[in-house]
Design a protein around this motif. Sequence first.
Motif, PDB file in Angstrom:
ATOM      1  N   GLU A  28       0.822  -1.205   0.000  1.00  0.00           N
ATOM      2  CA  GLU A  28       0.000   0.000   0.000  1.00  0.00           C
ATOM      3  C   GLU A  28       0.861   1.262   0.000  1.00  0.00           C
ATOM      4  N   ALA A  29       2.122   1.118   0.343  1.00  0.00           N
ATOM      5  CA  ALA A  29       3.034   2.256   0.297  1.00  0.00           C
ATOM      6  C   ALA A  29       3.232   2.723  -1.141  1.00  0.00           C
ATOM      7  N   GLY A  30       2.749   1.940  -2.095  1.00  0.00           N
ATOM      8  CA  GLY A  30       2.761   2.359  -3.492  1.00  0.00           C
ATOM      9  C   GLY A  30       2.008   3.656  -3.693  1.00  0.00           C
ATOM     10  N   ASP A  31       1.180   4.015  -2.723  1.00  0.00           N
ATOM     11  CA  ASP A  31       0.485   5.299  -2.775  1.00  0.00           C
ATOM     12  C   ASP A  31       1.472   6.454  -2.803  1.00  0.00           C
ATOM     13  N   ILE A  32       2.663   6.251  -2.292  1.00  0.00           N
ATOM     14  CA  ILE A  32       3.686   7.291  -2.336  1.00  0.00           C
ATOM     15  C   ILE A  32       3.990   7.623  -3.797  1.00  0.00           C
ATOM     16  N   GLY A  33       4.126   6.615  -4.618  1.00  0.00           N
ATOM     17  CA  GLY A  33       4.370   6.830  -6.042  1.00  0.00           C
ATOM     18  C   GLY A  33       3.230   7.581  -6.709  1.00  0.00           C
ATOM     19  N   LYS A  34       2.016   7.235  -6.337  1.00  0.00           N
ATOM     20  CA  LYS A  34       0.842   7.930  -6.887  1.00  0.00           C
ATOM     21  C   LYS A  34       0.833   9.393  -6.459  1.00  0.00           C
ATOM     22  N   ASN A  35       1.180   9.636  -5.210  1.00  0.00           N
ATOM     23  CA  ASN A  35       1.228  11.016  -4.727  1.00  0.00           C
ATOM     24  C   ASN A  35       2.322  11.812  -5.438  1.00  0.00           C
ATOM     25  N   LEU A  36       3.454  11.171  -5.670  1.00  0.00           N
ATOM     26  CA  LEU A  36       4.530  11.837  -6.399  1.00  0.00           C
ATOM     27  C   LEU A  36       4.115  12.091  -7.846  1.00  0.00           C
ATOM     28  N   ASP A  37       3.371  11.154  -8.433  1.00  0.00           N
ATOM     29  CA  ASP A  37       2.854  11.366  -9.794  1.00  0.00           C
ATOM     30  C   ASP A  37       1.958  12.600  -9.854  1.00  0.00           C
ATOM     31  N   ARG A  38       1.160  12.777  -8.836  1.00  0.00           N
ATOM     32  CA  ARG A  38       0.267  13.942  -8.772  1.00  0.00           C
ATOM     33  C   ARG A  38       1.096  15.233  -8.713  1.00  0.00           C
ATOM     34  N   GLU A  39       2.165  15.218  -7.905  1.00  0.00           N
ATOM     35  CA  GLU A  39       3.042  16.388  -7.829  1.00  0.00           C
ATOM     36  C   GLU A  39       3.732  16.633  -9.164  1.00  0.00           C
ATOM     37  N   LEU A  40       4.125  15.548  -9.828  1.00  0.00           N
ATOM     38  CA  LEU A  40       4.772  15.639 -11.133  1.00  0.00           C
ATOM     39  C   LEU A  40       3.827  16.252 -12.167  1.00  0.00           C
ATOM     40  N   SER A  41       2.577  15.815 -12.151  1.00  0.00           N
ATOM     41  CA  SER A  41       1.606  16.327 -13.125  1.00  0.00           C
ATOM     42  C   SER A  41       1.304  17.814 -12.910  1.00  0.00           C
ATOM     43  N   LYS A  42       1.543  18.303 -11.692  1.00  0.00           N
ATOM     44  CA  LYS A  42       1.330  19.719 -11.386  1.00  0.00           C
ATOM     45  C   LYS A  42       2.634  20.520 -11.487  1.00  0.00           C
ATOM     46  N   SER A  43       3.681  19.868 -12.019  1.00  0.00           N
ATOM     47  CA  SER A  43       5.002  20.492 -12.184  1.00  0.00           C
ATOM     48  C   SER A  43       5.607  20.975 -10.876  1.00  0.00           C
ATOM     49  N   LYS A  44       5.231  20.320  -9.772  1.00  0.00           N
ATOM     50  CA  LYS A  44       5.816  20.665  -8.476  1.00  0.00           C
ATOM     51  C   LYS A  44       7.167  19.978  -8.286  1.00  0.00           C
ATOM     52  N   ILE A  45       7.350  18.839  -8.961  1.00  0.00           N
ATOM     53  CA  ILE A  45       8.611  18.102  -8.936  1.00  0.00           C
ATOM     54  C   ILE A  45       8.914  17.634 -10.357  1.00  0.00           C
ATOM     55  N   THR A  46      10.144  17.169 -10.562  1.00  0.00           N
ATOM     56  CA  THR A  46      10.532  16.603 -11.857  1.00  0.00           C
ATOM     57  C   THR A  46      10.503  15.080 -11.776  1.00  0.00           C
ATOM     58  N   ALA A  47      10.602  14.437 -12.916  1.00  0.00           N
ATOM     59  CA  ALA A  47      10.672  12.973 -12.942  1.00  0.00           C
ATOM     60  C   ALA A  47      11.897  12.487 -12.171  1.00  0.00           C
ATOM     61  N   ASP A  48      12.986  13.235 -12.264  1.00  0.00           N
ATOM     62  CA  ASP A  48      14.196  12.875 -11.514  1.00  0.00           C
ATOM     63  C   ASP A  48      13.968  12.987 -10.011  1.00  0.00           C
ATOM     64  N   ASP A  49      13.226  14.018  -9.592  1.00  0.00           N
ATOM     65  CA  ASP A  49      12.895  14.169  -8.167  1.00  0.00           C
ATOM     66  C   ASP A  49      12.088  12.975  -7.674  1.00  0.00           C
ATOM     67  N   LYS A  50      11.115  12.561  -8.489  1.00  0.00           N
ATOM     68  CA  LYS A  50      10.283  11.416  -8.121  1.00  0.00           C
ATOM     69  C   LYS A  50      11.131  10.163  -7.972  1.00  0.00           C
ATOM     70  N   ALA A  51      11.966   9.906  -8.975  1.00  0.00           N
ATOM     71  CA  ALA A  51      12.818   8.706  -8.943  1.00  0.00           C
ATOM     72  C   ALA A  51      13.761   8.735  -7.743  1.00  0.00           C
ATOM     73  N   ALA A  52      14.308   9.900  -7.457  1.00  0.00           N
ATOM     74  CA  ALA A  52      15.233  10.020  -6.322  1.00  0.00           C
ATOM     75  C   ALA A  52      14.514   9.760  -5.007  1.00  0.00           C
ATOM     76  N   ALA A  53      13.317  10.334  -4.848  1.00  0.00           N
ATOM     77  CA  ALA A  53      12.561  10.128  -3.604  1.00  0.00           C
ATOM     78  C   ALA A  53      12.220   8.658  -3.419  1.00  0.00           C
ATOM     79  N   LEU A  54      11.726   8.020  -4.474  1.00  0.00           N
ATOM     80  CA  LEU A  54      11.386   6.596  -4.366  1.00  0.00           C
ATOM     81  C   LEU A  54      12.628   5.749  -4.097  1.00  0.00           C
ATOM     82  N   GLY A  55      13.756   6.169  -4.648  1.00  0.00           N
ATOM     83  CA  GLY A  55      15.007   5.437  -4.436  1.00  0.00           C
ATOM     84  C   GLY A  55      15.523   5.525  -3.016  1.00  0.00           C
TER      85      GLY A  55
END
Length: 72
Positions: A28-55
Motif C-alpha cells: 500500500e506504500a505504493g500510494d507514495i508513487g501515486k502522490n509523487l505522480d500527482r506532484e509531477l503532473s502539477k510540475s511541483k517536482i521533476t521525474a528525476d525528483d520522483k525517482a530520487a525520492a522513491l530510491g
Amino acid sequence: MGNGIAHVFAESGFTVLLCDVEQRFLIEAGDIGKNLDRELSKSKITADDKAAALGRITPVLERAKLADSSGH
C-alpha cells in the motif's frame, strides 16, 4: 500516516526505512508513487525528483533492520 511521513522525508532527501508488520501494508506504500505522480503532473517536482525520492525509500518487515538506521 506512516506513508505520508516517509514520503515527506524521502522527498526532503532523507533515506527512509518504511517498516510495517505485513507485506500487504508495504504494498500500500505504493500510494507514495501515486502522490509523487500527482506532484509531477502539477510540475511541483521533476521525474528525476520522483525517482530520487522513491530510491530513498526501502520497505522492510523486520524491525531488527531498523537498528542499523540510527545514524551513529
